[in-house]
Design a protein around this motif. Structure first.
Motif, short mmCIF file in Angstrom:
data_model
loop_
_atom_site.label_atom_id
_atom_site.label_comp_id
_atom_site.label_asym_id
_atom_site.label_seq_id
_atom_site.Cartn_x
_atom_site.Cartn_y
_atom_site.Cartn_z
N PHE A 187 0.79 -1.23 0.00
CA PHE A 187 0.00 0.00 0.00
C PHE A 187 0.82 1.28 0.00
CE2 PHE A 187 -2.83 -3.24 1.80
CZ PHE A 187 -3.91 -3.10 0.94
N VAL A 188 2.14 1.20 0.19
CA VAL A 188 2.98 2.39 0.10
C VAL A 188 3.78 2.29 -1.21
CG1 VAL A 188 4.84 3.73 1.15
CG2 VAL A 188 3.17 2.55 2.60
N LEU A 189 3.34 3.04 -2.21
CA LEU A 189 3.96 2.97 -3.54
C LEU A 189 4.18 1.52 -3.97
CD1 LEU A 189 6.61 5.83 -3.24
CD2 LEU A 189 4.40 5.93 -4.37
N PRO A 190 3.10 0.73 -4.08
CA PRO A 190 3.26 -0.69 -4.44
C PRO A 190 4.02 -0.84 -5.75
CG PRO A 190 0.99 0.04 -4.76
CD PRO A 190 1.69 1.14 -4.02
N PRO A 191 4.95 -1.78 -5.81
CA PRO A 191 5.78 -1.92 -7.02
C PRO A 191 4.95 -2.41 -8.21
CG PRO A 191 6.19 -3.73 -5.49
CD PRO A 191 5.31 -2.76 -4.77
N VAL A 192 4.90 -1.60 -9.25
CA VAL A 192 4.22 -1.96 -10.50
C VAL A 192 5.29 -1.92 -11.58
CG1 VAL A 192 2.42 -1.36 -12.13
CG2 VAL A 192 2.07 -0.95 -9.70
N HIS A 193 5.62 -3.06 -12.14
CA HIS A 193 6.80 -3.17 -13.00
C HIS A 193 6.50 -3.08 -14.49
CE1 HIS A 193 9.54 -4.12 -9.71
NE2 HIS A 193 8.59 -4.89 -9.22
N LEU A 194 5.29 -2.62 -14.84
CA LEU A 194 4.99 -2.51 -16.27
C LEU A 194 5.95 -1.53 -16.93
CD1 LEU A 194 1.09 -2.46 -16.24
CD2 LEU A 194 2.61 -4.38 -16.69
N ARG A 195 6.28 -0.44 -16.23
CA ARG A 195 7.16 0.56 -16.79
C ARG A 195 8.60 0.06 -16.86
NH1 ARG A 195 7.71 3.79 -12.75
NH2 ARG A 195 9.85 3.09 -12.47
N SER A 196 8.97 -0.85 -15.96
CA SER A 196 10.36 -1.27 -15.87
C SER A 196 10.84 -1.94 -17.15
CB SER A 196 10.54 -2.24 -14.69
OG SER A 196 10.32 -1.57 -13.48
N VAL A 197 9.96 -2.69 -17.82
CA VAL A 197 10.35 -3.34 -19.07
C VAL A 197 10.75 -2.29 -20.09
CG1 VAL A 197 9.61 -4.84 -20.94
CG2 VAL A 197 8.84 -5.30 -18.61
N ARG A 198 9.91 -1.29 -20.26
CA ARG A 198 10.21 -0.23 -21.23
C ARG A 198 11.49 0.53 -20.82
NH1 ARG A 198 7.11 1.99 -25.02
NH2 ARG A 198 5.28 0.91 -24.18
N ASP A 199 11.59 0.85 -19.54
CA ASP A 199 12.77 1.59 -19.07
C ASP A 199 14.06 0.82 -19.34
OD1 ASP A 199 11.18 3.62 -18.15
OD2 ASP A 199 11.13 2.93 -16.08
N ARG A 200 14.02 -0.47 -19.10
CA ARG A 200 15.26 -1.25 -19.27
C ARG A 200 15.56 -1.50 -20.74
NH1 ARG A 200 16.28 -4.96 -13.97
NH2 ARG A 200 15.52 -3.43 -12.48
N LEU A 201 14.52 -1.59 -21.57
CA LEU A 201 14.76 -1.67 -23.01
C LEU A 201 15.36 -0.37 -23.52
CD1 LEU A 201 11.73 -3.58 -24.59
CD2 LEU A 201 14.15 -4.14 -24.85
N VAL A 202 14.86 0.76 -23.01
CA VAL A 202 15.43 2.06 -23.38
C VAL A 202 16.88 2.13 -22.97
CG1 VAL A 202 15.35 4.53 -22.85
CG2 VAL A 202 13.24 3.31 -23.39
N ARG A 203 17.17 1.67 -21.75
CA ARG A 203 18.55 1.66 -21.27
C ARG A 203 19.43 0.79 -22.16
NH1 ARG A 203 20.18 2.13 -16.11
NH2 ARG A 203 18.62 3.79 -16.10
N LEU A 204 18.93 -0.38 -22.54
CA LEU A 204 19.70 -1.28 -23.40
C LEU A 204 19.96 -0.64 -24.76
CD1 LEU A 204 20.93 -4.07 -23.97
CD2 LEU A 204 18.64 -4.85 -24.64
#
Length: 391
Positions: A187-204
Motif C-alpha cells: 500500500f505504500v507505492l506498491p511496485p508496479v513493474h509494467l514501466r520497468s520493461v520499457r525503461d530497461r529496453l530504453v537503457r539497453l
C-alpha cells in the motif's frame, strides 16, 4: 638476471595497478550514473531506491510496534522479518511471508525445545538444532528463505530463555514484522513493474548506441584499434542489461498478481511486446561478435588486418547503426511520431547503401585479409538486418 626479474615484477605491479585503477574508475562511473538516474528520471534505479527506503521504513515501524509499544522481549525478530518482506512484487511478499513465517516458526519452536531439553545449555542446544535446521532450510518449498530457520534458532538459543511465553512472543513478533512488511509493500507505492520493461529496453538501446558510437569513432582514429579491448568490455556489459530486461519482464508478469498498485498508482502504458526483447538480444549478440573480432585483430599481430578503406566504411556502417539505435531509443520512450519513423527509414536506407560499399571494398581485399574482413562484413550485415526487422 636479478635486475631483469625485479624489472619484471615492477612491470607486473604496474599492470595490476593500471587494471585496478581502471576497474575502480568503471565502478565509480557506474555508481555515479545510477545515483544520477535515480535522482533525475523514473527507472530501475529509482525503483531500487524506493524499495530500499520502504524496507527501512517497514523495519522501523515493526520495531516501534514490537519493541517500543509492546515491549516484546525479542523485538529484533519483527524488523528483521519486515525487511525481508518488502520484495520486488506484492505476490513475492506474500509468498515470501508464508515461507519465512513457516521456517522461522519451525526454527523458534525447535530451538526452544532444544533449550528446554538441555536445560538451557547453549552449546548442546546448538548441536541438536543447527545441523537439522540447515538441512531443513535447503528444502525447496522454503525457497531462499530457508536460511532464516537456522539464524532464528541462533537468536533463540543465544537468548537463553525457553519458556512457553517467550516462544509465543517470538512467533508474535515474527507475525508483526511479516504483516507490517506486507502492508508497507502493498500500500505504500506498491511496485508496479509494467514501466520497468520499457525503461530497461530504453537503457539497453541507449547503451548499444554508445558502444556502436565509440567503436565507430575509434575505427576512424589512427591508433583507434588499441581501444578494442574497451569496446569489447562495453559490449559484454550489454549482456547484463539484456538480463535486466528479462528480469523486468518476469516482474511485470508477477507484479500484476494480488497487487492493488494498478488502482493505487498510475502505471502508464503497457510494455513493448516480448518480440522486442528477442530482437535486441540478437542485436547485442552481433555487437559483441563485432567487437570480439576487432579485439582479436588488435591482439594478434600476425593476423592480417583489413584495409584502411574497409575499416573506414565499417566505421560508417556502425555509426549509422548507432544512429538507428538512437532513433529506436526515442521510439521506445513512447514519443513515436511520423517524423521519427521517416528518420528511421532514411537511416535504414543509408546503412544498406554503405553496406553495399563495404561489400565492394571486401572484394578488393588481399586474400590474406579476406577471412577477417568477411567475418566483420557478415556481422555488420546481420546487425543492420536485425535493426531493420522492427520496420
Amino acid at each position: 638476471m636479478k635486475v631483469s626479474i625485479e624489472e619484471g615484477k615492477r612491470l607486473t605491479g604496474k599492470v595490476r595497478s593500471v587494471r585496478v585503477r581502471r576497474w575502480a574508475g568503471q565502478e565509480w562511473a557506474e555508481v555515479r550514473r545510477s545515483v544520477r538516474s535515480a535522482c533525475v528520471e523514473a527507472g530501475p534505479e529509482r525503483d531500487t531506491l524506493v524499495q530500499s527506503l520502504k524496507a527501512a521504513g517497514a523495519a522501523i515501524a515493526a520495531w516501534g510496534v514490537s519493541g517500543w509499544w509492546f515491549q516484546a522481549p525479542m523485538a529484533l525478530l519483527a524488523p528483521w522479518t519486515a525487511i525481508a518482506m518488502v520484495g520486488s512484487t506484492v505476490y513475492q511478499s506474500v509468498r515470501t511471508g508464508i515461507q519465512q513465517f513457516a521456517i522461522i516458526a519451525l526454527g523458534t519452536v525447535w530451538a526452544s525445545a532444544a533449550m528446554a531439553f538441555t536445560q538451557d545449555r547453549t552449546m548442546v542446544a546448538m548441536l541438536l538444532t543447527l545441523p537439522f535446521m540447515m538441512l531443513l532450510g535447503n528444502y525447496r518449498r522454503f525457497g531462499s528463505q530457508g536460511i532464516y530457520g537456522a539464524t532464528t534458532a541462533l537468536f533463540v538459543i543465544t537468548g537463553g530463555v525457553s519458556s512457553t511465553s517467550t516462544v509465543g512472543h517470538r512467533l508474535l513478533e515474527t507475525l508483526i514484522g511479516a504483516v507490517i512488511g506486507l502492508l508497507v509493500n502493498a500500500f505504500v507505492l506498491p511496485p508496479v513493474h509494467l514501466r520497468s520493461v520499457r525503461d530497461r529496453l530504453v537503457r539497453l538501446a541507449r547503451e548499444t548506441t554508445d558502444v556502436l558510437g565509440a567503436t565507430a569513432e575509434g575505427l576512424r582514429e589512427e591508433d583507434g584499434m588499441k581501444k578494442s579491448d574497451s569496446w569489447h568490455h562495453s559490449a559484454g556489459g550489454l549482456t547484463g542489461s539484456l538480463q535486466n530486461v528479462s528480469e523486468a519482464r518476469r516482474w511485470a508478469m508477477e507484479g500484476s498478481r494480488w497487487n492493488p498498485g494498478g488502482r493505487l498508482r498510475r502505471v502508464g502504458p503497457m510494455p513493448p511486446p516480448f518480440a522486442e526483447d528477442m530482437r535486441w538480444g540478437r542485436v547485442c549478440t552481433r555487437v559483441l561478435a563485432l567487437t570480439r573480432t576487432l579485439k582479436t585483430i588488435s591482439d594478434d599481430t600476425e593476423l592480417p588486418s583489413p584495409s584502411l578503406d574497409f575499416l573506414r566504411l565499417l566505421s560508417d556502417v556502425l555509426s549509422q547503426a548507432g544512429h538507428i539505435c538512437a532513433i529506436e531509443t526515442e521510439l521506445l520512450t513512447g514519443s513515436g511520431t511520423g517524423a521519427l519513423h521517416e528518420r528511421r527509414d532514411a537511416a535504414f536506407r543509408e546503412a544498406w547503401s554503405t553496406l553495399g560499399s563495404l561489400t565492394d571494398s571486401f572484394h578488393r581485399q588481399e586474400p590474406s585479409a579476406a577471412a577477417v574482413g568477411g567475418e566483420l562484413l557478415l556481422e555488420a550485415r546481420q546487425l543492420v538486418t536485425e535493426l531493420t526487422s522492427s520496420g
